[in-house]
Every structure is written in structure tokens, then in C-alpha cells.
Motif scaffolding. Structure first.
Motif, short mmCIF file in Angstrom:
data_model
loop_
_atom_site.label_atom_id
_atom_site.label_comp_id
_atom_site.label_asym_id
_atom_site.label_seq_id
_atom_site.Cartn_x
_atom_site.Cartn_y
_atom_site.Cartn_z
N LEU A 152 0.83 -1.20 0.00
CA LEU A 152 0.00 0.00 0.00
C LEU A 152 0.86 1.25 0.00
CD1 LEU A 152 -2.78 -0.92 2.61
CD2 LEU A 152 -2.95 -0.97 0.13
N THR A 153 0.38 2.29 -0.67
CA THR A 153 1.09 3.58 -0.67
C THR A 153 0.59 4.49 0.45
OG1 THR A 153 -0.51 4.51 -2.24
CG2 THR A 153 1.44 3.45 -3.15
N GLY A 154 -0.45 4.09 1.13
CA GLY A 154 -1.03 4.87 2.24
C GLY A 154 -2.06 4.00 2.93
N TYR A 155 -3.02 4.61 3.61
CA TYR A 155 -4.07 3.83 4.28
C TYR A 155 -5.38 4.05 3.55
CZ TYR A 155 -6.37 1.38 8.07
OH TYR A 155 -7.07 0.45 8.81
N PRO A 156 -6.01 3.01 3.01
CA PRO A 156 -7.16 3.21 2.13
C PRO A 156 -8.48 3.55 2.81
CG PRO A 156 -6.42 0.91 2.08
CD PRO A 156 -5.55 1.63 3.05
N LEU A 157 -8.61 3.24 4.11
CA LEU A 157 -9.89 3.50 4.78
C LEU A 157 -10.03 4.97 5.13
CD1 LEU A 157 -10.29 0.45 7.19
CD2 LEU A 157 -11.43 0.85 5.01
N LEU A 158 -11.10 5.60 4.67
CA LEU A 158 -11.37 7.00 4.96
C LEU A 158 -12.28 7.18 6.16
CD1 LEU A 158 -12.07 8.17 1.29
CD2 LEU A 158 -9.92 8.36 2.57
N ASP A 159 -13.07 6.17 6.46
CA ASP A 159 -14.01 6.24 7.57
C ASP A 159 -14.49 4.84 7.90
OD1 ASP A 159 -15.68 7.28 9.56
OD2 ASP A 159 -16.53 8.83 8.27
N VAL A 160 -15.15 4.71 9.03
CA VAL A 160 -15.78 3.46 9.44
C VAL A 160 -17.22 3.48 8.93
CG1 VAL A 160 -16.02 1.89 11.40
CG2 VAL A 160 -14.46 3.82 11.55
N GLU A 161 -17.85 2.32 8.81
CA GLU A 161 -19.19 2.28 8.24
C GLU A 161 -19.98 1.09 8.76
OE1 GLU A 161 -20.44 3.12 3.82
OE2 GLU A 161 -19.73 1.06 3.99
N ALA A 162 -21.26 1.32 9.02
CA ALA A 162 -22.16 0.25 9.43
C ALA A 162 -23.56 0.57 8.93
CB ALA A 162 -22.15 0.09 10.95
N ALA A 163 -24.44 -0.41 8.98
CA ALA A 163 -25.81 -0.22 8.50
C ALA A 163 -26.79 -0.90 9.44
CB ALA A 163 -25.96 -0.78 7.09
N ILE A 164 -27.98 -0.30 9.56
CA ILE A 164 -29.01 -0.85 10.43
C ILE A 164 -30.37 -0.45 9.89
CG2 ILE A 164 -29.30 1.07 12.08
CD1 ILE A 164 -29.00 -1.16 14.31
N SER A 165 -31.41 -1.19 10.29
CA SER A 165 -32.76 -0.88 9.85
C SER A 165 -33.56 -0.24 10.99
CB SER A 165 -33.49 -2.14 9.37
OG SER A 165 -33.67 -3.04 10.46
N VAL A 166 -34.53 0.58 10.60
CA VAL A 166 -35.53 1.11 11.52
C VAL A 166 -36.89 0.95 10.84
CG1 VAL A 166 -34.10 2.73 12.82
CG2 VAL A 166 -35.06 3.43 10.64
N GLY A 167 -37.93 0.87 11.63
CA GLY A 167 -39.25 0.68 11.03
C GLY A 167 -40.34 1.31 11.87
N LEU A 168 -41.48 1.52 11.26
CA LEU A 168 -42.65 2.08 11.93
C LEU A 168 -43.70 1.00 12.08
CD1 LEU A 168 -44.18 4.64 12.99
CD2 LEU A 168 -45.07 4.89 10.66
N MET A 169 -44.10 0.74 13.33
CA MET A 169 -45.15 -0.23 13.62
C MET A 169 -46.09 0.36 14.65
SD MET A 169 -43.31 -3.98 13.78
CE MET A 169 -44.90 -4.77 14.06
N ALA A 170 -47.36 0.42 14.30
CA ALA A 170 -48.39 0.93 15.22
C ALA A 170 -48.01 2.30 15.77
CB ALA A 170 -48.64 -0.06 16.35
#
Length: 249
Positions: A152-170
Motif C-alpha cells: 500500500l502507498t497509504g491507508y485506504p480507509l477514509l471512515d468506518v461504516e455500518a448499516a441498520i434498519s428502523v421501522g414504523l409499527m403501530a
């Protein structure tokens, strides 16, 4: 605040387990368990790029997604029929690929392609979100492999990342839907977010009752808390591999 069928509060995510280096062949791998959902994510390094990137001095990152026939209650047909993924699998793998590309510097890892394969072993809702969260971990492990090999010529990660769901019920916003909740939700929103609080993608659909602006803001606030929780779990397993970007403003 009501208690759900699973015993969780409305704002409580499912238990999460991340296991790295579970595949002896892949340069990076992660088995992610989110409640009863399990996804095996591997990151493989290929020493070439697609034809349209040859000579441009930057790499490529792409993803594939699939679900095993008995990942669900009844056997399903394999995602690839006639050599092509079905429409749902294609849409999800495009989401995973563009989400992960949003947090990497492709010029840093050179003329290489990173393949992130996400295979659902068991599904109980939130498979695309688990694939992005676990896929990020597998990708970070692959970059660590390149770093140890001094490629590697540097560090490729620019940020951390995750995903999650939210929903509407009643009329109530719920975090991290399982399958039963997802099937019954009036609105389902998937949120991909970085550690610095930037939104990579927001996918929302009203099946019955449309969201108000106030409900949408409440859903995003709950998703922020959920992705923060997931990023902490990523940090637990990746340690110093994330420290340098988590310390950077």
C-alpha cells in the motif's frame, strides 16, 4: 416505550457478534451474527482491475451477495439462476458495493480489485445491513493483509461504516427489525452511516402509512444510535486497524 415480542425495547438493537479470520483462504473474512441472522463475508484481492480502469492508477471494489437455499424457513431457489443473480440479490450487492466504495480511497490500493462476497447462512431480517457491517470488517482485514505485505502507498480507509434498519409499527419507531417485524412494518428504512455521522445511503419505503417529517427525523436519530453501537463492535474486533481513522477529525 413498549416491549417487543423478542423482549427488546423499541430502541434496543439485537445482540451482535463479529468473528474475523474465519476463512483460511480469503485475505479478509468476517462472520457476523445479528440476532438470528448470520452472514459470512469474505474479501478477496485480485491483482488486476476492470478494463475501464486500466492505466488510471486506481483500484476497484465490488460486492456479490447470495442467500443459501435454507437460510430461511422454507427452501428457496438459489440466487443465481442461469448464471445471473435474481433481481433482489443484484440490488443488494450493488448497495453493498457502492456503500463500501464510499469509505475507501481507491488510488491507495493500486491496480487491484477487492471482491467482497456476502453469503447469508441464516436469515431473520436485516441481511443487507449485516452484509454491509460485516463486509466492512472483512474489507478492513484485507487491507491489513496488503499493509503487512507492504503493498500500500497509504491507508485506504477514509471512515468506518455500518448499516441498520428502523421501522414504523403501530405508530412507534423500532430499531433493528427482525423478520417478523420487517414483514409487518408500515415503513421500513435501511440506513448506511459512517463513523463521522455522514449518511451513505437511506432506503425507505412506506408499505401502508407514509412517514411524517418528524417520524423520519426520529427514525434517523434512532439509526444513528444503532450504527454507533455497531461501529463500537467493529472496533472491538479490529482494534488498531481502526484507531487511526477513528482518531482523525
Amino acid at each position: 416505550m413498549s416491549v417487543r415480542a423478542s423482549g427488546r425495547r423499541a430502541d434496543e438493537p439485537r445482540a451482535v457478534e463479529l468473528q474475523i479470520d474465519v476463512n483460511r483462504h480469503a485475505e479478509g473474512s468476517c462472520l457476523i451474527r445479528v440476532g438470528q441472522t448470520e452472514v459470512l463475508c469474505t474479501a478477496s484481492i485480485e491483482e488486476r482491475v476492470p478494463p475501464w480502469l486500466v492505466g488510471r492508477g486506481e483500484g476497484w471494489l465490488t460486492a456479490e451477495y447470495g442467500m443459501l437455499p435454507r437460510a430461511t424457513g422454507q427452501r428457496s431457489v438459489r440466487d443465481r439462476v442461469g448464471g445471473r443473480p435474481n433481481g433482489r440479490a443484484l440490488e443488494i450487492q450493488r448497495l453493498i458495493g457502492r456503500s463500501l466504495r464510499a469509505v475507501v480511497d481507491r488510488k491507495v490500493f493500486g491496480d487491484r480489485t477487492i471482491w467482497v462476497d456476502c453469503d447469508v447462512l441464516q436469515a431473520d431480517g436485516g441481511t443487507r445491513c449485516a452484509a454491509i457491517t460485516g463486509g466492512f470488517v472483512a474489507m478492513a482485514c484485507a487491507f491489513k493483509h496488503l499493509e503487512r505485505a507492504r503493498k500500500l502507498t497509504g491507508y485506504p480507509l477514509l471512515d468506518v461504516e455500518a448499516a441498520i434498519s428502523v421501522g414504523l409499527m403501530a405508530g412507534e419507531i423500532l430499531l433493528d427489525l427482525d423478520y417478523e417485524e420487517d414483514a409487518a412494518a408500515e415503513v421500513d428504512v435501511n440506513v448506511v452511516r459512517t463513523g463521522r455521522g455522514r449518511y451513505v445511503e437511506i432506503q425507505g419505503t412506506a408499505e401502508e402509512t407514509p412517514l411524517t417529517r418528524e417520524q423520519l427525523m426520529a427514525a434517523l436519530e434512532l439509526a444513528d444510535r444503532g450504527t454507533d453501537f455497531l461501529i463500537e463492535r467493529q472496533r472491538d474486533v479490529l482494534g488498531e486497524r481502526l484507531d487511526r481513522i477513528l482518531r482523525t477529525d
